[in-house]
Structures are given as C-alpha cells and as structure tokens.
Write an enzyme that holds these catalytic residues in place. Sequence first.
Site, PDB file in Angstrom:
ATOM      1  N   HIS A 176       2.715   3.298  -8.965  1.00 24.33           N
ATOM      2  CA  HIS A 176       2.574   1.851  -9.197  1.00 24.33           C
ATOM      3  C   HIS A 176       3.819   1.294  -9.888  1.00 24.33           C
ATOM      4  CE1 HIS A 176      -1.399   1.909  -7.641  1.00 24.33           C
ATOM      5  NE2 HIS A 176      -1.945   2.551  -8.651  1.00 24.33           N
ATOM      6  N   LEU A 211      11.505 -20.249  -3.743  1.00 25.55           N
ATOM      7  CA  LEU A 211      10.462 -19.364  -3.205  1.00 25.55           C
ATOM      8  C   LEU A 211       9.168 -19.603  -3.983  1.00 25.55           C
ATOM      9  CD1 LEU A 211       9.868 -16.679  -1.435  1.00 25.55           C
ATOM     10  CD2 LEU A 211      10.205 -15.482  -3.592  1.00 25.55           C
ATOM     11  N   ASP A 252       0.820  -1.213   0.000  1.00 27.07           N
ATOM     12  CA  ASP A 252       0.000   0.000   0.000  1.00 27.07           C
ATOM     13  C   ASP A 252       0.857   1.268   0.000  1.00 27.07           C
ATOM     14  OD1 ASP A 252      -2.286   1.479   0.021  1.00 27.07           O
ATOM     15  OD2 ASP A 252      -2.864   0.996   2.074  1.00 27.07           O
TER      16      ASP A 252
HETATM   17  C1  FPP Z   1      -1.868   0.089  -3.454  1.00 24.03           C
HETATM   18  O1  FPP Z   1      -1.447   1.415  -3.493  1.00 24.03           O
HETATM   19  C2  FPP Z   1      -1.354  -0.646  -4.580  1.00 24.03           C
HETATM   20  C3  FPP Z   1      -2.071  -1.275  -5.556  1.00 24.03           C
HETATM   21  C4  FPP Z   1      -3.542  -1.290  -5.627  1.00 24.03           C
HETATM   22  C5  FPP Z   1      -1.422  -1.963  -6.657  1.00 24.03           C
HETATM   23  C6  FPP Z   1      -0.266  -2.796  -6.213  1.00 24.03           C
HETATM   24  C7  FPP Z   1       0.463  -3.242  -7.365  1.00 24.03           C
HETATM   25  C8  FPP Z   1       1.784  -3.149  -7.532  1.00 24.03           C
HETATM   26  C9  FPP Z   1       2.743  -2.588  -6.556  1.00 24.03           C
HETATM   27  C10 FPP Z   1       2.337  -3.702  -8.750  1.00 24.03           C
HETATM   28  C11 FPP Z   1       3.141  -4.930  -8.486  1.00 24.03           C
HETATM   29  C12 FPP Z   1       2.466  -6.182  -8.753  1.00 24.03           C
HETATM   30  C13 FPP Z   1       2.705  -7.033  -9.782  1.00 24.03           C
HETATM   31  C14 FPP Z   1       2.139  -8.398  -9.794  1.00 24.03           C
HETATM   32  C15 FPP Z   1       3.497  -6.648 -10.925  1.00 24.03           C
HETATM   33  P1  FPP Z   1      -2.538   2.568  -3.555  1.00 24.03           P
HETATM   34  O2  FPP Z   1      -2.766   2.928  -4.978  1.00 24.03           O
HETATM   35  O3  FPP Z   1      -3.783   2.118  -2.857  1.00 24.03           O
HETATM   36  O4  FPP Z   1      -1.827   3.712  -2.789  1.00 24.03           O
HETATM   37  P2  FPP Z   1      -2.534   4.897  -1.986  1.00 24.03           P
HETATM   38  O5  FPP Z   1      -3.274   4.247  -0.841  1.00 24.03           O
HETATM   39  O6  FPP Z   1      -1.381   5.726  -1.536  1.00 24.03           O
HETATM   40  O7  FPP Z   1      -3.435   5.593  -2.950  1.00 24.03           O
END
Ligand code: FPP
Length: 242
Positions: free
Chosen positions: A39, A133, A22
Amino acid sequence: MTSKIEQEIPEVVPTHVAIIMDGNGRWAKSRGLPRLAGHKAGTENLRRIIEASVEFGIKYLTIYAFSTENWGRPEDEVSGLMKLFDDVFNRELAELHKQGARLIHIGRLEGVSQSMKDKIKNGEEITKENKKLILNVAFNYGSRDEILNAVQNIMKKGIEAEDVTQEMIGENLFTSHSPDPDLIIRTSGEKRISNFLLWQSAYSEWYFPEILWPDFGREALLEAIHEFARRERRFGKVEASR
Ligand code: FPP
C-alpha cells in the site's frame, strides 16, 4: 517494446480517467513484504500518476482509495491504511496544490474518524481554486450506496416518481461536479467493477492491464491513453458514417 509514436502524448486524451488501484497486496507478497508495504508503494505511485495526468492533459482523475467494503479487511490492515492516508495527506497536500490539482472527496463521511474528516475538508479548502486537475478521491465509497443516497435525496425533496429523471440522479451522485469517466483502468489483471462508478460508467471504456498498481507508472498510463485513442478513433468512424 513501445514504438516511438507510443512515447508521445496522443491527440485524443480522455478528459476523465478513473482508476481501481489493485494489486498492492500481491506486489508486496511477491517481494516477501507485509501487505502494508504494498500500500505504501501504491501511494508513492499515486504521486507519479497525478504528475503524469497533469502532464498528459487529463482534467479529471478519480481514484478508488477505500471502499465501503474495505472496512471488512483485517483490523491491522485497516488501521495501517488509515495511518497511511493520514501520512499522505500531511506529506503530499502541498505538492498536490503546487501541481494545480483540486482535491474532492467522493463517498460518505459518516463512519470516518474526526481527524480524517478534518484533513479531507482542509485539503478540499486549500485546493478549491485549482483548475489543472480535479482529483476525486473515493474514500469510504460504494457505488450502490451512492445511488441509494441519490434516490433518498431526490425523495426528500418530495419529487413525484414520474418526474424523476436520469439527469436528476446524476446531479445527486457524489460525482455531480465531474463528467462521466471516459476511461476506467483496473490494474493487476482483475476484471471486476467492485461497486465503483456503476451509474457513471455506462459508456466508459474499460482497460485491464496485468501490471500491479505500484508498478503502473507514467509509461503504463501513456499506453492506456494510446489504447483509448485507438478505440476512440474507431468510434469516430462509426459516428462519421452515420
Ligand atoms: C488494492 O490492492 C488497494 C487498496 C484497497 C488500497 C488502495 C490505496 C492506495 C494505493 C493508497 C493511495 C490512496 C490515497 C488516497 C493516499 P489490494 O490490497 O486489494 O491488492 P491485492 O488484490 O493484491 O491483495
């Protein structure tokens, strides 16, 4: 500052670590960048964390990449994320394989594009013999949906209600190939479960660092493992005194 001992890998390492990655959006916002840049930085960090997990001797790593609820985000963010996942598969699969990691998708494949389904299947096939892993990627995943799916599977087998056991439910979850997580990390200071591993986390240790996911690197994971080792040691004393 971390002490010298904290820079070493502790003797007790969790077998299974699960992570809610997150804070990508906030990481980007604090730099005046679009959310997708966060992201992207998050995916780059994932590579560091996979490497560190192998180094530390973690055997199972489960990451929450995209939830069943995430489809409700703005359309451009969803399509951007899908493009990012696609790029990551193309770019990182060989590296993952080289690290000895086995990729396993957890979640529903219904509703996922055919090209993404093909990529996931291909990734699972190529890495299926790897033992260092197990990397569980929760994609189009929701834990309530997973439990519902497990109950439906059990009922379809015609099992009588009184014969249903906890083990049976566990065996019908998407994670049936993995032990329950020992340690679950949610970065960015948020303290919610967000429909992640509800059944499997019954006895997990939770850890909520303030660090945003793109900045949660090797040292931060090491610190999390030290915190886990401290909690485990307390648990050991209780056990021993019984
Ligand atoms: C949460 O941050 C993150 C996500 C919803 C996407 C997580 C995905 C990745 C890190 C990509 C990696 C994964 C793969 C399989 C390649 P948020 O957008 O909710 O952050 P915020 O709470 O600060 O808005």
